[in-house]
Design a protein around this motif. Structure first.
Motif, PDB file in Angstrom:
ATOM      1  N   UNK A 104     -28.861 -34.640 -16.346  1.00 47.55           N
ATOM      2  CA  UNK A 104     -28.338 -35.667 -17.251  1.00 47.55           C
ATOM      3  C   UNK A 104     -29.034 -37.025 -17.132  1.00 47.55           C
ATOM      4  N   UNK A 105     -29.071 -37.636 -15.931  1.00 50.61           N
ATOM      5  CA  UNK A 105     -29.766 -38.935 -15.855  1.00 50.61           C
ATOM      6  C   UNK A 105     -31.251 -38.821 -16.184  1.00 50.61           C
ATOM      7  N   UNK A 106     -31.846 -37.674 -15.862  1.00 49.29           N
ATOM      8  CA  UNK A 106     -33.278 -37.498 -16.155  1.00 49.29           C
ATOM      9  C   UNK A 106     -33.512 -37.487 -17.665  1.00 49.29           C
ATOM     10  N   UNK A 107     -32.618 -36.803 -18.397  1.00 46.72           N
ATOM     11  CA  UNK A 107     -32.729 -36.769 -19.862  1.00 46.72           C
ATOM     12  C   UNK A 107     -32.569 -38.175 -20.434  1.00 46.72           C
ATOM     13  N   UNK A 152     -27.058 -35.760  -8.065  1.00 50.93           N
ATOM     14  CA  UNK A 152     -27.275 -36.362  -9.385  1.00 50.93           C
ATOM     15  C   UNK A 152     -27.755 -37.810  -9.239  1.00 50.93           C
ATOM     16  N   UNK A 153     -27.167 -38.522  -8.258  1.00 55.22           N
ATOM     17  CA  UNK A 153     -27.549 -39.923  -8.065  1.00 55.22           C
ATOM     18  C   UNK A 153     -28.930 -40.056  -7.410  1.00 55.22           C
TER      19      UNK A 153
ATOM     20  N   UNK B 153     -16.336 -41.676 -16.361  1.00 54.48           N
ATOM     21  CA  UNK B 153     -17.399 -40.966 -17.087  1.00 54.48           C
ATOM     22  C   UNK B 153     -18.246 -41.928 -17.899  1.00 54.48           C
ATOM     23  N   UNK B 154     -17.592 -42.936 -18.503  1.00 52.20           N
ATOM     24  CA  UNK B 154     -18.355 -43.906 -19.301  1.00 52.20           C
ATOM     25  C   UNK B 154     -19.152 -44.837 -18.394  1.00 52.20           C
ATOM     26  N   UNK B 155     -18.546 -45.223 -17.239  1.00 49.70           N
ATOM     27  CA  UNK B 155     -19.271 -46.063 -16.274  1.00 49.70           C
ATOM     28  C   UNK B 155     -20.534 -45.368 -15.796  1.00 49.70           C
ATOM     29  N   UNK B 156     -20.414 -44.058 -15.589  1.00 42.14           N
ATOM     30  CA  UNK B 156     -21.573 -43.294 -15.142  1.00 42.14           C
ATOM     31  C   UNK B 156     -22.717 -43.444 -16.143  1.00 42.14           C
TER      32      UNK B 156
END
Ligand SMILES: Nc1ncnc2c1ncn2[C@@H]1O[C@H](COP(=O)(O)OP(=O)(O)O)[C@@H](O)[C@H]1O
Ligand SMILES: [Mg+2]
Lengths: 261, 260
Positions: A104-107, A152-153, B153-156
């Motif tokens: 997710x963060x990579x996308x 993920x982080x 979830x939004x903060x993430x």
């Protein structure tokens, strides 16, 4: 080597305007965090630990004072992928697999597709979840979910890891195990870690620096540089040095309360 | 093995019950000599279906496919799109939402003749009625779904500096899917009713609503019941189809997980 602070806060103030009047969440908070530090924030609930971490991450705006991260404002630091944030709950998206969640963060940050599997593989290994990438979060235990959220982080190589009571909801045995793993991960990656907890042993076991806070208004009452070595087996918790630091933290917490009354 | 028999039971019970009702119906009609104009026996309805398959097919295509399903798809897309727009632009929330509310309160018997005047006798006016009926439940459910994410979830997403579009496509729309499918199930039922009733206010000489209203006048009650049977089957099948897609899309939701 001259140490330059990675995170630097000067006289931070934050007042929430609520319907019941203003809440002084932070007052006159100053702190330097150096590269490679493992800093714990400890204090009774409501003393502004979460708020402080959110200000550092740019999720909350201070109403006074200055904060800089890598010499930038928190917003700029965030856009330059300076930190990964781990919340109290794992908060994995249930419609994505563990791999999908780490992706997710990579996308979002626009990493190259071809680069993703290698990164995912690497962070899964770091948190000891190899082979679980294809599972859905709800098929894993709470401890495994929290490890996945740490992976993920870590996936986008942020230098700073901000963790808000990441193991607060887990039982003692799992927590011990994860603390050990976190230390190993920290040694391997040399990241700067900000870690919120309300457990004294956890704070002492993990940190190079312990920040004791007290409520109403939220402020720092003591900053303890840990004399413990960086290499820490679990049974270090029975040594006199460990108990001495724990004692000082407890004193700091008590002093904060006396001030309060 | 155990799963298979559980699935068999889920189908066998309602099926057996339905057959029992049909048998009881048949016996009652015969025993009390109820005239066919009041209530025809299931066998008579079956005979009417077998006799008029071609007419029933033409009516079904006209009403169910062209009127109901086209209207359902257009109305559902419009409802979801409007919800996304309202969610994004606060001025629309204050302006469009009350208007949508007002339109939803319009009675179908008033809307249908107007749509016939605007879009003609053919299926276009029926689809338009369906769009109006379906739009609001889709809008309201999607809006509720878009609001269903929690702060963490939004903060993430914010810690990743995600854009509005990224947050929408990667978090809020997936999280809204269970709500959107709830709306879609309601809309499915409404669509068929809307398409049939709208034909009472003007239609070409085909369609399920047209047939029901003319056959009632000619006392062809068995044909009326045949159309009712077709519409009930269509409604059930459409609902089952939506539920099936829902299970594929929202497999992760706790309400679906237990059944996997
Ligand atoms: N968004 C907010 N609006 C109003 N008050 C808040 C908000 N966030 C936190 N607070 C208040 O600020 C104080 C500090 O909260 P927090 O930082 O969450 O404490 P901790 O994490 O140490 O338990 C508490 O009194 C809390 O009620
Ligand atoms: Mg907190």
């Amino acid at each position: 080597m001259t140490k330059k602070p990675v995170i630097s806060a000067r006289d931070l103030d934050l007042t929430f305007e609520t319907n019941d009047g203003p809440i002084h969440a932070l007052k006159g908070v100053s702190l330097d965090i150096e590269k490679g530090d493992f800093v714990s924030f400890i204090g009774p609930s409501g003393c502004g630990k979460t708020t402080f971490l959110r200000v550092i991450a740019g999720l909350e705006q201070a109403t006074g004072g200055d904060v800089s991260v890598n010499g930038m404002t928190p917003e700029e630091a965030r856009k330059s992928r300076a930190y990964g944030y781990v919340f109290q709950a794992a908060g994995l998206y249930p419609w994505r697999t563990i791999e999908g969640n780490i992706r997710l963060p990579l996308e979002i940050m626009g990493f190259a597709r071809a680069d993703m599997p290698r990164r995912i593989e690497r962070v899964l290994k770091l948190v000891d979840l190899e082979g679980f990438g294809r599972k859905y979060p709800w098929q894993l235990s709470g401890g495994m979910q929290q490890r996945a959220s740490i992976a993920r982080a870590l996936a986008f190589d942020a230098d700073i890891l901000l963790m808000d009571e990441p193991f607060g909801a887990l039982d003692e045995i799992v927590r011990d195990h994860l603390n050990e793993q976190l230390l190993a991960l920290w040694a391997k990656t040399e990241k700067t870690i900000g870690f919120v907890t309300h457990s004294i042993p956890e704070a002492v076991y993990l940190s190079t620096k312990i920040v004791v806070m007290s409520p109403r208004p939220g402020r720092i009452t003591d900053v303890i540089e840990s004399p413990l070595p960086r290499e820490r087996p679990l049974d270090i918790r029975d040594t006199p040095e460990f108990l001495e630091v724990a004692h000082r933290v407890r004193e700091g917490l008590r002093a904060g309360h006396a001030y309060d009354d | 093995m155990k799963q298979l028999s559980a699935r068999f039971e889920r189908i066998a019970w309602p099926l057996g019950f339905g057959i029992a009702v049909l048998i009881l119906w048949q016996v009652m009609v015969r025993a009390f000599n109820i005239p066919p104009a009041i209530l025809p026996a299931p066998t008579e309805i079956g005979a009417a279906i077998a006799r008029s398959t071609h007419i029933l097919w033409i009516d079904w295509v006209q009403t169910a496919v062209k009127g109901a399903i086209t209207g359902l798809i257009m109305g559902a897309i419009a409802g979801v799109a409007a919800a996304i727009a309202i969610d994004r632009v606060d001025f629309l929330r204050r302006g469009l939402l009350p208007v949508a509310n007002f339109v939803a309160a319009l009675p179908i018997v008033g809307v249908a003749p107007i749509m016939v005047m605007w879009f003609g006798f053919d299926w276009h006016s029926k689809a338009a009625v369906v769009v109006i009926m379906v739009f609001f439940p889709m809008l309201v459910n999607t809006l509720a779904g878009l609001a269903a994410t929690d702060r963490m979830q939004r903060d993430l997403m914010q810690t990743y500096s995600a854009s509005h579009l990224q947050t929408l496509t990667k978090l809020r729309l997936p999280a809204a899917m269970p709500f959107i499918f709830n709306g879609l199930k309601i809309a499915t039922t409404l669509a068929l009713i809307g398409a049939i009733v709208a034909e009472y206010f003007g239609s070409p000489t085909r369609g399920m609503g047209f047939r029901i209203s003319t056959e009632v006048g000619r006392l062809g009650i068995d044909m009326v019941w045949a159309e009712i049977a077709v519409s009930a089957l269509t409604g059930t099948a459409l609902y089952a189809l939506v539920a099936l897609i829902e299970r594929g899309v929202t497999f992760w939701h706790p309400s679906q997980r237990r059944r996997r």
